[in-house]
Design a protein around this motif. Sequence first.
Motif, PDB file in Angstrom:
ATOM      1  N   LEU A 135      26.690  18.469  60.811  1.00  0.00           N
ATOM      2  CA  LEU A 135      25.375  17.836  60.816  1.00  0.00           C
ATOM      3  C   LEU A 135      24.297  18.875  61.126  1.00  0.00           C
ATOM      4  CD1 LEU A 135      26.220  14.558  62.774  1.00  0.00           C
ATOM      5  CD2 LEU A 135      25.798  14.779  60.317  1.00  0.00           C
ATOM      6  N   PRO A 136      23.135  18.787  60.498  1.00  0.00           N
ATOM      7  CA  PRO A 136      22.715  17.770  59.532  1.00  0.00           C
ATOM      8  C   PRO A 136      23.302  17.997  58.147  1.00  0.00           C
ATOM      9  CG  PRO A 136      20.988  19.376  59.794  1.00  0.00           C
ATOM     10  CD  PRO A 136      22.049  19.746  60.791  1.00  0.00           C
ATOM     11  N   VAL A 137      23.249  16.968  57.312  1.00  0.00           N
ATOM     12  CA  VAL A 137      23.717  17.040  55.931  1.00  0.00           C
ATOM     13  C   VAL A 137      22.559  17.470  55.039  1.00  0.00           C
ATOM     14  CG1 VAL A 137      24.616  15.701  53.988  1.00  0.00           C
ATOM     15  CG2 VAL A 137      25.450  15.270  56.315  1.00  0.00           C
ATOM     16  N   LYS A 138      22.852  18.386  54.134  1.00  0.00           N
ATOM     17  CA  LYS A 138      21.834  18.849  53.188  1.00  0.00           C
ATOM     18  C   LYS A 138      22.463  18.990  51.816  1.00  0.00           C
ATOM     19  CE  LYS A 138      18.212  22.344  52.604  1.00  0.00           C
ATOM     20  NZ  LYS A 138      17.591  23.570  53.170  1.00  0.00           N
ATOM     21  N   ILE A 139      21.841  18.379  50.814  1.00  0.00           N
ATOM     22  CA  ILE A 139      22.340  18.474  49.448  1.00  0.00           C
ATOM     23  C   ILE A 139      22.011  19.842  48.877  1.00  0.00           C
ATOM     24  CG2 ILE A 139      22.145  17.534  47.112  1.00  0.00           C
ATOM     25  CD1 ILE A 139      21.459  14.849  48.359  1.00  0.00           C
ATOM     26  N   LYS A 140      22.995  20.485  48.283  1.00  0.00           N
ATOM     27  CA  LYS A 140      22.778  21.814  47.726  1.00  0.00           C
ATOM     28  C   LYS A 140      21.814  21.732  46.548  1.00  0.00           C
ATOM     29  CE  LYS A 140      27.189  23.897  49.067  1.00  0.00           C
ATOM     30  NZ  LYS A 140      28.418  24.576  48.580  1.00  0.00           N
ATOM     31  N   SER A 141      20.918  22.708  46.503  1.00  0.00           N
ATOM     32  CA  SER A 141      19.929  22.748  45.425  1.00  0.00           C
ATOM     33  C   SER A 141      20.582  23.234  44.136  1.00  0.00           C
ATOM     34  CB  SER A 141      18.768  23.670  45.793  1.00  0.00           C
ATOM     35  OG  SER A 141      19.241  24.976  46.045  1.00  0.00           O
ATOM     36  N   SER A 142      19.884  23.053  43.038  1.00  0.00           N
ATOM     37  CA  SER A 142      20.393  23.470  41.740  1.00  0.00           C
ATOM     38  C   SER A 142      20.496  24.994  41.670  1.00  0.00           C
ATOM     39  CB  SER A 142      19.489  22.957  40.620  1.00  0.00           C
ATOM     40  OG  SER A 142      18.169  23.434  40.800  1.00  0.00           O
ATOM     41  N   ARG A 143      21.284  25.463  40.727  1.00  0.00           N
ATOM     42  CA  ARG A 143      21.543  26.886  40.577  1.00  0.00           C
ATOM     43  C   ARG A 143      20.257  27.656  40.304  1.00  0.00           C
ATOM     44  NH1 ARG A 143      22.665  30.526  36.509  1.00  0.00           N
ATOM     45  NH2 ARG A 143      24.212  32.140  37.000  1.00  0.00           N
ATOM     46  N   SER A 144      20.139  28.837  40.922  1.00  0.00           N
ATOM     47  CA  SER A 144      18.960  29.670  40.719  1.00  0.00           C
ATOM     48  C   SER A 144      18.919  30.226  39.302  1.00  0.00           C
ATOM     49  CB  SER A 144      18.953  30.825  41.726  1.00  0.00           C
ATOM     50  OG  SER A 144      18.855  30.343  43.042  1.00  0.00           O
TER      51      SER A 144
END
Length: 317
Positions: free
Chosen positions: A180-189
């Motif tokens: 925690l905390p949970v974070k959604i991975k961002s899209s590929r650079s």
Amino acid sequence: MQQTRVEQGLPYFNRFLVSYPDVSTFAKAEEGTILRLWQGLGYYSRARNMHKAAQMVMEQHQGVFPSSYDQLLKLKGIGEYTAAAIASFAANEAKPVVDGNVFRVLARYFGIDEAINTPQGKKLFYQIAEEILNKDHPALHNQAIMEFGALQCKPQNPNCSVCPLYVNCYAQKTNKVNFLPVKIKSSRSRDRYFYYFIITGEDKIAMQKRDQKDIWENMYEFPMIELTQPIDIEQLKTSDTFIDFFGENVQLKLLSRPKKHLLSHQNIYATFIKVLNYQNVAKKKTPWNYVFIKDLDTLAKPKLIFTFLRDHNICNN
């Protein structure tokens, strides 16, 4: 300081105070001069937004910087987090400040597994932060919880055994501190390949101003060709853009292997190439200009460019 370490940002802050001691002088400043002072910090849109906000303060608030949350939100570049921070610290307005440190403390203590970088997650965390806010001392409360997250409830390996919230912390009791905390991975650079050409002669160097609607807007760089894939110099010399710029008889020298420069959601791979026969290129009609090397320091340049200039002793910045 939102995206910059204090020790890195402080010298810039001090230089800004010397150049722009009040909102009025900052609002009247030239954008190029501001970007020159800013170079090295990155996220150059922050500097432009600060400049526009200063102009709004002069035009709409008679030069007096507003301190209320609602008024602050109307200024260019100021969002909910910054508005809450300024309003609570400067005017003791009862607004919660929710930054990365606060997200972490709340997620672990209350056991919130909603992702912090979703609209639903941000709304939920703000509601909880508002519920627990000390309405009588919001500035002290906000600074305390932010510092607590930075110093005690750290991202990695916090010392939970000495934590004053140990007994009632959900993450500690359920062994979820590291989840925690949970974070959604961002899209590929996105990968971009820049081939920079160093063209010097007669105490001058070729430079061009970057277009708008892209990174490093209105800043200066070397003449450049951007490609979608990496290629070697011999392949580069056969491209139509290269031939339009330089013709077919230009002599080149590779100065560096591709240097990776990380930006938000972009990876820049920059290759620097020396053009040896300056006279032939100088006669061609090109989209760049030649500036005196002694004047380079007056131009606002991305960190990638002024680092190269410094490392190769091309100018004194």
